[in-house]
Design a protein around this motif. Structure first.
Motif, PDB file in Angstrom:
ATOM      1  N   ASP A 153       0.868  -1.175   0.000  1.00  0.00           N
ATOM      2  CA  ASP A 153       0.000   0.000   0.000  1.00  0.00           C
ATOM      3  C   ASP A 153       0.909   1.230   0.000  1.00  0.00           C
ATOM      4  O   ASP A 153       1.481   1.585   1.026  1.00  0.00           O
TER       5      ASP A 153
ATOM      6  N   ALA B 173      -5.967  -0.539  -1.424  1.00  0.00           N
ATOM      7  CA  ALA B 173      -7.141  -0.272  -0.581  1.00  0.00           C
ATOM      8  C   ALA B 173      -8.360   0.003  -1.464  1.00  0.00           C
ATOM      9  O   ALA B 173      -9.458  -0.509  -1.219  1.00  0.00           O
TER      10      ALA B 173
ATOM     11  N   GLN C  58     -13.534   3.526   4.374  1.00  0.00           N
ATOM     12  CA  GLN C  58     -12.265   3.410   5.087  1.00  0.00           C
ATOM     13  C   GLN C  58     -12.370   3.866   6.540  1.00  0.00           C
ATOM     14  O   GLN C  58     -12.990   4.875   6.847  1.00  0.00           O
TER      15      GLN C  58
END
Lengths: 399, 475
Positions: free
Chosen positions: A108, A114, A376
């Motif tokens: 990431d 993500a 998120q």
């Protein structure tokens, strides 16, 4: 469409797929770049032995965008991946969604993995910086990038994260074992009870994303939500793009055509060898990032730009510190939309830079992020288990 | 008009560590090409730098020897440039918080004493080496030297002549070798120097245009280069022979000239930034004090101490030429309690053996304690000098206990008077003519008989005792 860049014939253990940014001795690793096409590492990433020890097997390497800094893999030398509807998807996320692997392991850097988890409906966890060894991962933006896990369920995420977390002497930024141990599946954790909603970020997203936020709230039984302005968090984007591009520029400078990787066929001196090899082997977004990073680090700009970005990083870390005195986590979108097509990335080469407004806060601070239900959650350092417990609750897993 | 030269130096010194600065490869000089390499020092992706703590030890030691302040939090930064001998295309160095700052070095020249200020000392990694292969007409890279730890010692522009520069470099070399920071061998490239030079009218406080000569690797070349550059600058100022520009120049020692390499305008921007993979190194009190305690005396302080032990100034001076000699001397003295004897054995006998082996004083690695024991054996007349020299030679190759070795090899002086008498009797019986001659007043033959006895005893006897025994027999 190429989901795999390499595939193992014999997989012993529960299959896990690795993004092509994670080095393996027995399969090539190219990080989505023509520059490293066919590159064979002399060593395995540290996490590979940890996965094997925990009963997982590597089923293959998944296609990624060049150096994993793009939106959803659209800059890969091996081509982008889309689903039947033409929507861009992350290759490793799609492999997990198809049931060919129980989990995907990614780097990431700027949130592309993500976003990919969100697009494919997976649960995702990027742990606290320094809790999973980066030894044997292709470096892009070392000050913030982390090894991350996605899976269909929070419990599978936890199982894999628990296996790979741990101190590593070969990584100078690796945290001591007592900190890393907080990520183990059986480590003590507290429950997330109060969540701040980052209004500035939610407001800038599409209605579909806002609906996902509402849906998350509706499913988080017993959790108290409170909106906060969070304007400060929007500064993370510019700061992270500056730091990231500078580090990427520096990290890919070793790919010069001299030692390994792509070398131009035509050159008459060393400067041409460098220039031609890099011109021919790097993609447009990476080249832009190199130029941007190079400019921010120049003698004239360092204090005005790079040093200021480091200060902004500190401000955002402090902002989260204060926020976490009152809240257990911060809820925000992971992307502005719920779907992107090739037309979107063609129309805006720098779309990943724009979309990092949502992912930069966790990238720049090294705080853990979870993606669940397409949105998120950014949590306190070492709160991975709490985040995943909440994900289990929201998804009503095991019920 | 009179002019003065203003010179500042950047001295690179390779540190005497076993391994490289960020990986565990050997940092030894030489070896087969690309023998001391791993994925990290070859610039392969995925390896992360781990700071060799011993490098920080030596960086601090250097700073303390040069009276520097130590930065208790010191950081590493990346310096970017492209060159095939730099596998990562960046050098990890210290730009923002070097390990040492603000030091001084005292020098002596014909003009008297002077303090040269040190701006900073920073730690960094060396680059590899390009090798041209004439057979294939291609350039190849040897990464053995890549990531070998260096310190760069940056002086203030306090030097004003070649003589001062040489005095400064010799002093630096002596201090760093004494503290075992580096072997400082110009000929192996473990000491190199960049010379920054400008010229201005005497008394002016405005600096002239500065030029830099990089990678100078011998004192004589440095001396010639400074003289040449000074003359070139003065010529340009006085006669307008050329326009001076700030630039990097290359010194060609064979032609005795310097040549322009690149100007400030075309010089690269190194784009320094903190290396996110190397955490700041925090030097706590415990670490700081540990290094402080192991710091050796300055050479001249050591010499003074040696003189107080009874050595001549000359002997003391000989010993302080090398830390190895001092270490062996101190241990030998501690064991034997004999200062003058210990110094003689080192300066004369050890040096003779080293010369024969084509080794330098720094390479003296015999045990000082064992040497002290050997000196004691000689002083107590248990081993004679000739045999002691033989034992010393063995000590260069093997780790031996001199007493045990002497006993095992029959090199101990015998105090057995019975054995002496036996040998004397046998020698006299075998040579009745000499005995007869002696008795008839030919005293010369005494030495011949004495020699025969000594030979039979393989030298292992007290000469006085032998003399007495022989005289007695001949009466």
């Amino acid at each position: 469409m190429k989901l795999y860049t390499a595939k193992s014939e014999n997989v012993s253990g529960k299959p896990v797929v690795l993004d092509d940014t994670i080095l393996t001795k027995d399969m090539p690793t190219a990080a989505g770049s023509k520059m490293l096409d066919g590159y064979m590492s002399l060593f395995d990433a540290e996490i590979i032995s940890k996965l094997k020890d925990a009963g997982f097997g590597i089923c293959g390497k998944a296609n990624v965008g060049e150096m994993a800094i793009d939106l959803l893999g659209e800059t890969s030398y091996y081509g982008e991946c889309t689903d039947e509807s033409g929507k861009l998807v992350g290759a490793s996320a799609e492999i997990v969604k198809n049931g060919e692997a129980v989990a995907a392991i990614s780097m990431d850097v700027c949130g592309s993995s993500a976003r990919a988890a969100a697009m494919s409906g997976l649960v995702y966890i990027k742990p606290t910086y320094g809790t999973v060894s980066r030894f044997g991962t292709i470096p892009a933006a070392c000050s913030g990038e982390c090894v991350a896990v996605s899976a269909k369920t929070a419990s599978e995420c936890r199982e894999v994260l628990s296996a790979i977390a741990g101190h590593d002497d070969k990584d100078g930024t690796s945290l001591p074992e007592d900190k890393c141990a907080l990520l183990k599946a059986d480590a003590p954790r507290s429950e997330i009870k109060k969540i701040a909603i980052a209004k500035a970020l939610v407001d800038s997203a599409s209605d579909e994303v806002k609906a996902l936020i509402e849906s998350f709230k509706a499913n988080a039984d017993g959790v108290e939500f409170a909106p906060i302005d969070a304007n400060e968090l929007t500064y993370a984007q510019a700061a992270w793009n500056i730091l990231m591009s500078a580090e990427v520029c520096n990290n890919v400078s070793k790919y010069d055509g001299v030692k390994y990787g792509y070398r131009a066929a035509e050159f008459s001196n060393i400067d041409e060898l460098y220039t031609n090899s890099r011109t021919e082997a790097f993609g447009y977004l990476l080249k832009s990032t190199i130029l941007f990073g190079s400019e921010t680090l120049s003698e004239d700009n360092y204090m005005k730009v790079y040093d200021k970005a480091l200060r902004v990083r500190r401000v955002i870390v402090e902002y989260f510190d204060k926020l976490f005195a009152d809240f257990d986590a911060v809820l925000m979108p992971v992307s502005s939309k719920t779907a992107y097509t090739k037309a979107d990335t063609d129309a805006n080469t720098y779309i990943a830079y724009d979309e990092s407004i949502y992912t930069a806060p966790a990238s720049i601070t090294g705080l853990p992020r979870a993606v669940v239900g397409g949105v998120q959650l950014v949590g306190k350092a070492f709160s991975e288990n709490s985040l995943l417990d909440l994900a289990t609750k929201v998804r009503k897993e095991g019920k | 008009m009179k002019y003065e030269t203003v010179i500042g130096l950047e001295v690179h010194v390779e540190m005497a560590t076993e391994s490289k600065i960020f990986c565990s490869c050997s940092a030894k000089f030489g070896g087969e090409q690309n023998d001391h390499v791993c994925p990290a020092c070859c610039g392969m992706p995925g390896m992360l730098p781990i700071v060799n703590k011993h490098v920080v030890d030596l960086g601090m030691t250097a700073g303390m020897m040069l009276n520097c302040d130590i930065n208790r939090t010191t950081t590493f930064d990346k310096k970017s440039y492209y060159y095939p001998d730099l596998p990562n295309a960046y050098q990890t160095t210290q730009w923002f918080a070097p390990v040492c700052v603000n030091g001084t070095v005292d020098i002596k020249t014909s003009k008297g004493e002077k303090k040269v200020r040190i701006k900073q000392i920073h730690m960094e990694e060396d680059a590899g080496k390009l090798v041209h292969d004439d057979w294939t007409d291609s350039t190849l890279v040897d990464f053995n030297r890549t990531s070998v730890p260096l310190i760069e010692i940056v002086s203030q522009p306090d030097l004003s002549s070649a003589e001062e520069v040489i005095a400064y470099l010799e002093r630096l070399r002596s201090l760093l070798r004494f503290a075992k920071v580096s072997d400082c061998r110009w000929e192996q490239g473990s000491m190199r120097c960049d010379v920054n030079l400008s010229v201005r009218p005497e008394g002016s406080d405005v600096l002239g245009v500065r030029t830099e000569m990089k990678n100078m690797n011998s004192l004589s070349a440095i001396e010639r280069a400074i003289e040449y550059e000074t003359a070139r600058h003065i010529d340009a100022i006085e006669n307008g022979t050329e326009v001076l520009v700030q630039e990097t120049r290359r010194w060609d020692d064979i032609k005795g000239k310097s040549y322009a390499m690149r100007t400030k305008e075309t010089a690269g921007d190194y784009r320094y930034f903190p290396d996110p993979n190397v955490m700041p190194v925090v030097i706590d009190d415990e670490w700081y004090n540990r290094i402080k305690e192991t710091l050796p005396d300055l050479p001249e302080v050591k010499a003074q101490k040696f003189i107080e032990l009874g050595l001549t100034e000359y002997d003391a001076d000989q010993l302080i030429q090398s830390r190895a000699l001092c270490d062996v001397f101190e241990a030998a003295y501690k064991t034997s309690g004999l200062a003058k004897e210990s110094a003689n054995w080192i300066i004369t006998d050890c040096m003779t053996i080293l010369n024969k082996k084509q080794m330098t004083a720094d390479m003296l690695s015999i045990s000082g304690k064992a040497l002290g024991e050997l000196i004691k054996l000689v002083a107590e007349e248990k081993v004679n000098r000739g045999n002691a020299k033989r034992i010393l030679a063995v000590m260069f190759d093997e780790d031996i206990n001199p007493q045990e070795y002497a006993e095992k090899n029959g090199l101990i002086v015998s105090n057995d008077t019975g054995k002496l008498e036996e040998v004397v009797k046998a020698v006299c019986a075998a040579d009745p003519k000499s005995v007869e001659d002696y008795k008839n007043g030919k005293e010369k033959v005494f030495m011949a008989l004495f020699g025969q006895c000594m030979k039979q005893l393989q030298g292992n006897c007290n000469p006085q005792a032998l003399k007495e025994a022989l005289l007695k027999e001949l009466q």
